[in-house]
Design a protein around this motif. Structure first.
Motif, PDB file in Angstrom:
ATOM      1  N   THR B 238      95.408 -36.861  18.283  1.00  0.00           N
ATOM      2  CA  THR B 238      94.983 -35.496  18.564  1.00  0.00           C
ATOM      3  C   THR B 238      93.696 -35.183  17.802  1.00  0.00           C
ATOM      4  N   LEU B 251      96.323 -30.376  26.038  1.00  0.00           N
ATOM      5  CA  LEU B 251      96.622 -31.781  25.776  1.00  0.00           C
ATOM      6  C   LEU B 251      97.981 -32.122  26.386  1.00  0.00           C
ATOM      7  N   GLY B 262     101.113 -34.060  17.678  1.00  0.00           N
ATOM      8  CA  GLY B 262      99.919 -33.288  18.009  1.00  0.00           C
ATOM      9  C   GLY B 262     100.110 -31.814  17.706  1.00  0.00           C
TER      10      GLY B 262
END
Lengths: 342, 342
Positions: B238, B251, B262
DNA sequence: GCCAAGTATGTTAGCGTTAACGGTTGTAGG
DNA sequence: CCTACAACCGTTAACGCTAACATACTTGGC
């Protein structure tokens, strides 16, 4: 798309033997790479076997040869990360010994363990790896009478049947207590599972209390849970306990997952970790490596345990002993970021 | 403590029969609860068997009866939480059918799958449950020729051999894309595993791209990993991706663990989730229930898949079909706290 | 009192493979 | 040319159990 209804007779060695024009015995030899076979016939046989799609019948083979390449691995659970880890290291270590692990799960129930054991032994495995040293009398008797190597794993606190590989959970708890006290924490709470059959957790707690007692300290509070998501339970229990006992300065969790839940709760609530509040779990789960604050924990040597156990079963143990081996591994404390340094 | 060296002959039915004064056949009948035996002899036999510590030899039994109570369950891995879940639901469903699951692990390798399958089929199980619909030609042939029910699980995108139970990962990815776009996100990154053999992850990504394409959007960035702790990798990836592509607003992770990593990274770095940045994973791992911010995910119906598969093998499927059953389950989106509401 | 129909047990013959041994051929050494 | 020995392959008899059939003994109905 549907599997054929036709019940054509299953293939046997005889089919391969007829297809390749040699005796069943020769086919058997080729398929097992045993004994002398000329390259020519070997090739012929392999071709025929492949063409027919022959898969040997290990049931008949095992009966005739009195040999089974299976190793029974009996563990309490697959749903936490700890036993799969052991399992995979057993599996790796057995990789090119010709032996194959077969897993049985007991759900921490001694009766289930007895059933699973009976079922597995009825397949005459060449060894048993089983978690824990506590078993029903019937289970112990079966293991003793089976006439095969038995390795009890995870835990060395108790009387083993044959070989034992593990750590002392009692001492693990004790060491953790010592480390916590050395770091200056004094009001300590314990959070764990409500499982009378999880003997290892119980022994850790006993050892932990003993360690505290040596310093003249008693557990200030305890909280137990059963079922549900461990992370969430860790949160809930931590909140409950800190509401009830706001003066605590350390929380010892019986496993890393609930410890991580507690840690997250503390962080979310702006609690100064490890300054005002220390935390520790148990197991050394690498799963948790990605947390921003690393939870103090104790490595339970899971991979090493699996490896050693597999070596004993496969007869590749360093010691060369023929059974009755006891290997105590030393868990190491990882203080992470949740025990303050002095 | 050491297992006895003495090699006393293993117990057989004959020993029990002699000890109880009846024929081997009668002992066999008692031990299997089959056929008529008077209560008196039954009692006598059971007592003798118990006293001797007799454990039946299923190898001989299976050979004679041509019946084996084992079900092969072949999965890619035990070290993430998803397959153990399926496994335990298979196990539960098989509980009182007399059938017993036996697990094989392939590590996502088609060759290993072939070996494991060969090994398992050589024990002549009464059914096979195997993950995925992609197999080597040899594996497919073995499954087809085995003459037993085969259930391919997890994934319905492809051509099955016999029965299939799973979800469409392609459509799962597609739906996720639609939901993300509907929520107003536009610059979307994908983070996943570097595993060409994880066909389900691949199909999700394909479906996802397709969903984006329908809205005239392309993936803005991608990042892949292999090995290591998923949580930690989720963090790292990330960070890497957001450094590289700071303008991303969503994401999509190929699994919940890296997604959680993340998410933690975003929270640690003060990123506004889901305002400035949306996140989603896949699987519906209940393990993660304890996070303070619930990751958006999609339930993969793991328990249901295991249950249905086991029902088909045990012949207790609702449909009453004799094979060739295809069951597509519908994954449900759980928006959690990481996709903004409109 | 005899037969039909159970009920309870025993007998026989495999199940598909491998261990153990036997036979046949070829080949080298004396 | 004969022996010795290896290389190769076949035959026979298990392995421990159960399906299928056979046998004895009961019971009850008419």
């Amino acid at each position: 798309m549907s599997r054929p209804i036709e019940t054509r007779r299953p293939l046997t060695l005889r089919d391969v033997s007829e297809a390749s024009g040699v005796s069943e015995m020769t086919v058997s030899r080729v398929l097992r790479n045993r004994g002398d076979v000329s390259d020519a016939t070997r090739e012929k046989v392999l071709q025929a076997a492949k063409a027919l799609g022959y898969v040997p019948n290990k049931i008949a083979g095992a009966l005739a040869s009195q040999r089974v390449n299976l190793v029974a691995v009996i563990i309490p659970s697959l749903s936490n990360l700890v036993f799969p880890k052991v399992l995979s290291s057993v599996s790796d270590e057995l990789e090119d010994t010709g032996l194959q692990p077969v897993v049985g799960v007991t759900n921490y129930s001694p009766e289930k363990e007895e059933q699973v054991l009976y079922e597995m032994l009825s397949w005459r495995p060449s060894g048993v790896i089983i978690a824990g040293v506590e078993h029903t009398p019937a289970s112990r008797a079966m293991l003793q009478n089976a006439g095969i190597p038995v390795v009890e794993i995870m835990d060395v606190d108790g009387e083993g049947i044959d070989s034992v590989v593990g750590i002392s959970h009692r001492r693990a708890g004790l060491h953790m207590a010592e480390a916590i006290i050395a770091a200056g924490y004094r009001k300590i709470g314990f959070l764990g599972t409500k499982m009378p059959e999880d003997h290892r957790a119980r022994k850790r707690l006993e050892g932990f209390k003993e360690g505290l007692a040596k310093a003249g300290i008693e557990l200030a509070d305890t909280e137990f849970y059963a079922g549900g998501s461990a992370l969430a339970k860790g949160r809930e229990m931590t909140e409950t306990m800190l509401k009830r006992s706001p003066d605590l300065d350390f929380l010892y969790y019986s496993n890393d997952m609930i410890g991580a839940g507690g840690l997250l709760w503390c962080l979310d609530n702006g609690i100064d970790v490890p300054g005002k509040m220390g935390l520790a779990g148990f197991n050394g789960l690498e799963l948790l490596d990605g947390l921003s604050v690393r939870l103090a924990t104790m490595n339970a040597c899971r991979a090493e345990i699996g490896r050693k156990a597999a070596q004993i079963i496969s007869g590749r143990s360093q010691s060369g002993m023929i059974g009755g081996e006891v290997i105590e591994l030393e868990p190491t404390l990882d203080p992470g970021d949740t025990i303050r340094k002095r």
